[in-house]
Design a protein around this motif. Structure first.
Motif, PDB file in Angstrom:
ATOM      1  N   ALA A  19      -1.418  -4.503  -7.031  1.00 67.10           N
ATOM      2  CA  ALA A  19      -0.841  -5.325  -8.090  1.00 67.10           C
ATOM      3  C   ALA A  19       0.676  -5.389  -7.993  1.00 67.10           C
ATOM      4  CB  ALA A  19      -1.263  -4.791  -9.460  1.00 67.10           C
ATOM      5  N   ALA A  20       1.295  -4.300  -7.545  1.00 71.62           N
ATOM      6  CA  ALA A  20       2.755  -4.258  -7.439  1.00 71.62           C
ATOM      7  C   ALA A  20       3.254  -4.844  -6.119  1.00 71.62           C
ATOM      8  CB  ALA A  20       3.252  -2.826  -7.588  1.00 71.62           C
ATOM      9  N   GLY A  21       2.342  -5.262  -5.254  1.00 73.40           N
ATOM     10  CA  GLY A  21       2.743  -5.811  -3.968  1.00 73.40           C
ATOM     11  C   GLY A  21       3.100  -4.754  -2.940  1.00 73.40           C
ATOM     12  N   GLU A  22       2.761  -3.490  -3.209  1.00 71.34           N
ATOM     13  CA  GLU A  22       3.067  -2.410  -2.259  1.00 71.34           C
ATOM     14  C   GLU A  22       2.019  -2.316  -1.157  1.00 71.34           C
ATOM     15  OE1 GLU A  22       5.201  -0.191  -5.949  1.00 71.34           O
ATOM     16  OE2 GLU A  22       3.135   0.272  -5.417  1.00 71.34           O
ATOM     17  N   LEU A  23       0.875  -2.934  -1.404  1.00 69.19           N
ATOM     18  CA  LEU A  23      -0.165  -3.096  -0.399  1.00 69.19           C
ATOM     19  C   LEU A  23      -0.609  -4.548  -0.450  1.00 69.19           C
ATOM     20  CD1 LEU A  23      -2.392   0.067  -0.912  1.00 69.19           C
ATOM     21  CD2 LEU A  23      -0.812  -0.352   0.968  1.00 69.19           C
ATOM     22  N   GLY A  24      -1.022  -5.070   0.688  1.00 67.96           N
ATOM     23  CA  GLY A  24      -1.457  -6.454   0.709  1.00 67.96           C
ATOM     24  C   GLY A  24      -1.434  -6.990   2.128  1.00 67.96           C
ATOM     25  N   PRO A  25      -1.646  -8.299   2.286  1.00 66.53           N
ATOM     26  CA  PRO A  25      -1.713  -8.893   3.625  1.00 66.53           C
ATOM     27  C   PRO A  25      -0.462  -8.645   4.461  1.00 66.53           C
ATOM     28  CG  PRO A  25      -2.501 -10.441   1.974  1.00 66.53           C
ATOM     29  CD  PRO A  25      -1.907  -9.281   1.229  1.00 66.53           C
ATOM     30  N   GLY A  26       0.707  -8.550   3.833  1.00 66.09           N
ATOM     31  CA  GLY A  26       1.933  -8.382   4.600  1.00 66.09           C
ATOM     32  C   GLY A  26       2.384  -6.952   4.773  1.00 66.09           C
ATOM     33  N   SER A  27       1.601  -5.992   4.313  1.00 68.11           N
ATOM     34  CA  SER A  27       2.013  -4.589   4.377  1.00 68.11           C
ATOM     35  C   SER A  27       1.200  -3.837   5.419  1.00 68.11           C
ATOM     36  CB  SER A  27       1.854  -3.912   3.010  1.00 68.11           C
ATOM     37  OG  SER A  27       0.505  -3.972   2.587  1.00 68.11           O
ATOM     38  N   ARG A  28       1.724  -2.692   5.842  1.00 63.93           N
ATOM     39  CA  ARG A  28       1.050  -1.848   6.817  1.00 63.93           C
ATOM     40  C   ARG A  28       0.843  -0.469   6.213  1.00 63.93           C
ATOM     41  NH1 ARG A  28       4.771  -3.420  12.102  1.00 63.93           N
ATOM     42  NH2 ARG A  28       3.932  -5.528  12.408  1.00 63.93           N
TER      43      ARG A  28
END
Length: 201
Positions: A19-28
């Protein structure tokens, strides 16, 4: 535990959030301090293992870090080190004791120097300091043993040991139950045989 308390605990522990954007399609996962959650040595492999290996070999452009704050902060606030913008806040909270804390993806300053706990920074122009995340694992052990290094390594080793102990205890309990079932069946068989012998007499 309410939603606010849960979010505070998550940020203080350094658990990344979708939800915070700390994980997602652009993260590793390795950038997020999740070395314990991946493997580079699975025999059958998995989707993305090649890219994870490549990222580990090349090093990380950024890492998820904690920030101890001297002033309120909000997601999106700039993080600077030595006057250079190195990241932005992704989550922020206030602990039950009133301490302000945030999470941010941070890159090492171009001027050199590694990221480390205690490194002076600024968030939104106010003084701050990099803080290690309690559950982060930031390196694999040498030799490809599958172990990890970082503040969270001891936690995960303890959890793995506890899980193993539970599995052993469950196996022992099942073995005892099996022996008891066999003994009960043998008693029933002996009683039946005795009954049959008595009837035949």
């Amino acid at each position: 535990m309410g939603e606010d308390e849960w979010e505070c605990s998550r940020v203080l522990a350094g658990r990344p959030s979708l939800a915070a954007g700390e994980l997602g399609p652009g993260s590793r996962p390795l950038e997020a301090g999740l070395y314990h959650a991946v493997s580079l040595h699975k025999a059958i492999g998995y989707d993305g293992m090649r890219s994870v290996r490549a990222a580990e070999a090349a090093g990380h452009a950024r890492e998820l870090w904690g920030l101890e704050l001297n002033a309120p902060a909000a997601p999106g606030d700039a993080v600077t080190i030595a006057g250079e913008r190195v990241g932005r806040v992704t989550s922020a909270t206030v602990s039950p004791t009133g301490r302000r804390f945030a999470l941010a993806y941070v890159t090492a300053p171009a001027g050199g120097g590694a990221l480390a706990a205690g490194l002076a920074a600024e968030v939104g122009g106010a003084p701050a300091m990099l803080a290690e995340l309690p559950f982060a694992t930031r390196r694999f052990l040498a030799g490809g043993s599958g172990g990890v290094l970082g503040p969270g390594a001891e936690v995960f080793a303890r959890r793995q040991a506890e899980a193993t102990a539970r599995q052993v205890a469950d196996a022992e309990s099942e073995a005892r139950a099996r022996v008891e079932r066999i003994a009960a069946a043998a008693d029933k068989l002996a009683a039946w045989r005795e009954q049959q012998m008595g009837g035949a007499a």
